[in-house]
Design a protein around this motif. Structure first.
Motif, mmCIF file in Angstrom:
data_model
loop_
_atom_site.group_PDB
_atom_site.id
_atom_site.type_symbol
_atom_site.label_atom_id
_atom_site.label_comp_id
_atom_site.label_asym_id
_atom_site.label_seq_id
_atom_site.Cartn_x
_atom_site.Cartn_y
_atom_site.Cartn_z
ATOM 1 N N LYS A 64 -3.342 -6.209 3.926
ATOM 2 C CA LYS A 64 -4.433 -5.563 4.375
ATOM 3 C C LYS A 64 -4.290 -5.369 5.858
ATOM 4 O O LYS A 64 -4.914 -5.213 6.136
ATOM 5 N N GLN A 65 -4.356 -7.055 6.185
ATOM 6 C CA GLN A 65 -3.987 -7.345 7.552
ATOM 7 C C GLN A 65 -2.834 -6.472 8.532
ATOM 8 O O GLN A 65 -3.404 -6.414 9.755
ATOM 9 N N LEU A 66 -1.420 -6.215 8.038
ATOM 10 C CA LEU A 66 -0.942 -5.472 9.386
ATOM 11 C C LEU A 66 -1.362 -3.787 9.203
ATOM 12 O O LEU A 66 -1.229 -3.319 10.307
ATOM 13 N N ARG A 67 -2.156 -3.448 8.188
ATOM 14 C CA ARG A 67 -3.226 -2.370 7.975
ATOM 15 C C ARG A 67 -3.456 -2.004 9.149
ATOM 16 O O ARG A 67 -3.925 -1.398 10.531
ATOM 17 N N LYS A 68 -4.436 -2.892 9.090
ATOM 18 C CA LYS A 68 -5.589 -3.271 9.894
ATOM 19 C C LYS A 68 -5.316 -4.000 11.318
ATOM 20 O O LYS A 68 -6.199 -3.174 12.428
ATOM 21 N N GLU A 69 -4.102 -3.790 11.588
ATOM 22 C CA GLU A 69 -2.878 -4.298 12.921
ATOM 23 C C GLU A 69 -2.990 -2.916 13.601
ATOM 24 O O GLU A 69 -1.662 -2.982 14.776
ATOM 25 N N GLY A 70 -2.596 -2.033 12.180
ATOM 26 C CA GLY A 70 -2.269 -1.096 13.101
ATOM 27 C C GLY A 70 -0.233 -0.866 12.577
ATOM 28 O O GLY A 70 -0.367 0.370 13.232
ATOM 29 N N VAL A 71 -0.076 -1.622 11.870
ATOM 30 C CA VAL A 71 1.297 -1.378 11.337
ATOM 31 C C VAL A 71 2.066 -0.404 10.515
ATOM 32 O O VAL A 71 1.088 -0.673 9.249
ATOM 33 N N ASP A 72 2.311 -0.026 11.101
ATOM 34 C CA ASP A 72 3.050 0.735 9.650
ATOM 35 C C ASP A 72 3.275 0.091 8.807
ATOM 36 O O ASP A 72 4.914 -0.343 9.265
ATOM 37 N N ILE A 73 3.678 0.365 7.327
ATOM 38 C CA ILE A 73 3.827 -0.671 6.343
ATOM 39 C C ILE A 73 4.709 0.336 5.051
ATOM 40 O O ILE A 73 4.915 -0.517 4.191
ATOM 41 N N LYS A 74 4.786 1.283 5.683
ATOM 42 C CA LYS A 74 6.125 1.949 4.440
ATOM 43 C C LYS A 74 7.227 1.637 3.921
ATOM 44 O O LYS A 74 7.965 2.059 2.813
ATOM 45 N N GLY A 75 7.243 1.132 5.165
ATOM 46 C CA GLY A 75 8.967 0.201 4.880
ATOM 47 C C GLY A 75 8.710 -1.424 4.122
ATOM 48 O O GLY A 75 9.692 -1.750 3.690
ATOM 49 N N MET A 76 7.206 -1.118 4.228
ATOM 50 C CA MET A 76 7.774 -3.066 3.071
ATOM 51 C C MET A 76 8.241 -2.761 1.236
ATOM 52 O O MET A 76 7.534 -1.816 0.702
ATOM 53 N N LYS A 77 8.673 -3.949 0.792
ATOM 54 C CA LYS A 77 9.228 -3.701 -0.519
ATOM 55 C C LYS A 77 7.930 -4.589 -0.334
ATOM 56 O O LYS A 77 7.982 -5.869 -0.035
ATOM 57 N N ILE A 78 7.460 -4.375 -2.263
ATOM 58 C CA ILE A 78 6.409 -5.478 -3.540
ATOM 59 C C ILE A 78 7.447 -5.922 -3.505
ATOM 60 O O ILE A 78 8.102 -4.837 -5.470
#
Length: 318
Positions: free
Chosen positions: A81-95
């Motif tokens: 959520k914080q990364l989205r708020k900062e405008g960072v693209d998180i498509k490459g994040m793995k959960i």
């Protein structure tokens, strides 16, 4: 030196590496064994080298994606959520169905030094197809040194060096890390690495030895003693931007963010290093790695004053 052009149209940067949840504890002094202490301040936020660089770059207008891992828990969800708020693209994040990595950071309020203790990291064995596609379309890949070096070496084999440049942060010494550092277009190594390999060589000699056929810039950071860079022909010294420092957490990540900004905008090398020094110094005025509200115009103004103040001091001596 002015930065021209629409910064929102900057080329695409991919940050690959650590993502953790930082617990920052500020004390009057480092603790002694078997005692109890009252913290002066405590801050919790997402952190990790690649994560901090991604947030810094996004704040000053770069298009940036983060490739890393979080756990399938509330902490991992809050980080995303914080990364989205900062405008960072998180498509490459793995959960992953694991606990999100956590890092505990003790800050000495008297001199702003810090000691970080990172918990077990969530490591992937390879990049998935979506991550590979992001990397394929990148113009610059930042590697923070925390990713399995064998995966990084495999990545470098598939990078199109004609359109994509690579930036490696060598934080800890290892033979394979040195090899990756040499292969990447840009690289920064810490004084900790230098202490492992310097022996009878000077820092300048080491940078020359680290030069590779596609190298464009290699450097060493010395913390409060500045930095040294080599572009294949000349050496450049980085100044320290003096501030009322209270926490050095993330200073190195901010420094690298400034270097990447200069690379992307093709700025004068010395001015790029000055920008990096300013960003590192400003980060130290807040608790945590990215609590300083970076604004591009203020960074540029401060970098200009940093260089002009040095010139003034030199002229006064003569």
């Amino acid at each position: 030196m002015d930065i021209k052009g629409n910064i929102s149209n900057m080329n695409n940067v991919i940050c690959v590496g650590m993502c953790s949840y930082d617990e920052i504890i500020v004390l009057d002094n480092y603790p002694k064994e078997d005692r109890k202490y009252i913290a002066k301040n405590m801050v919790s936020q997402c952190g990790g080298m690649a994560t901090n660089v991604a947030i810094n770059l996004s704040r000053i207008g770069l298009k940036v994606s983060l490739i890393s891992n979080v756990g399938n828990n509330e902490i991992g969800s809050n980080i995303l959520k914080q990364l989205r708020k900062e405008g960072v693209d998180i498509k490459g994040m793995k959960i992953f169905d694991l606990d999100t990595q956590r890092t505990f950071i003790l800050v000495n309020r008297r001199n702003a030094s810090r000691t970080a203790i990172a918990g077990p990291a969530i490591e992937a064995n390879e990049f998935d197809n979506l991550q590979k596609n992001l990397i394929k379309n990148a113009n610059l890949i930042y590697l923070d040194g925390s990713t399995n070096p064998e995966i990084v070496k495999d990545l470098l084999k598939n990078v199109n060096t004609n359109r994509c440049e690579t930036f490696y942060n060598l934080e800890f010494y290892s033979p394979i890390g040195i090899d990756i550092f040499q292969q990447c277009t840009y690289g920064i190594m810490s004084k900790q690495v230098i202490n492992e390999i310097i022996k009878d060589s000077s820092c300048k000699d080491i940078l020359k030895k680290m030069w590779y056929e596609n190298s464009k810039l290699k450097g060493i950071t010395f913390g409060t003693k500045g930095s040294l860079f080599y572009d294949g022909n000349s050496f450049f010294k980085g100044l320290v931007f003096i501030t009322d420092a209270i926490d050095s957490t993330g200073a190195g990540d901010a420094f690298q963010s400034g270097i990447i900004l200069g690379i992307i905008k093709n700025l004068d090398l010395q001015f790029t290093i000055d920008i990096a020094s300013v960003m590192a110094g400003l980060t130290c005025t807040k608790i945590g790695a990215h609590n300083y509200p970076f604004k591009l115009d203020k960074i540029i103004t401060a970098a200009k004053s940093l260089r002009s103040s040095l010139i003034k001091k030199v002229n006064e001596k003569h």
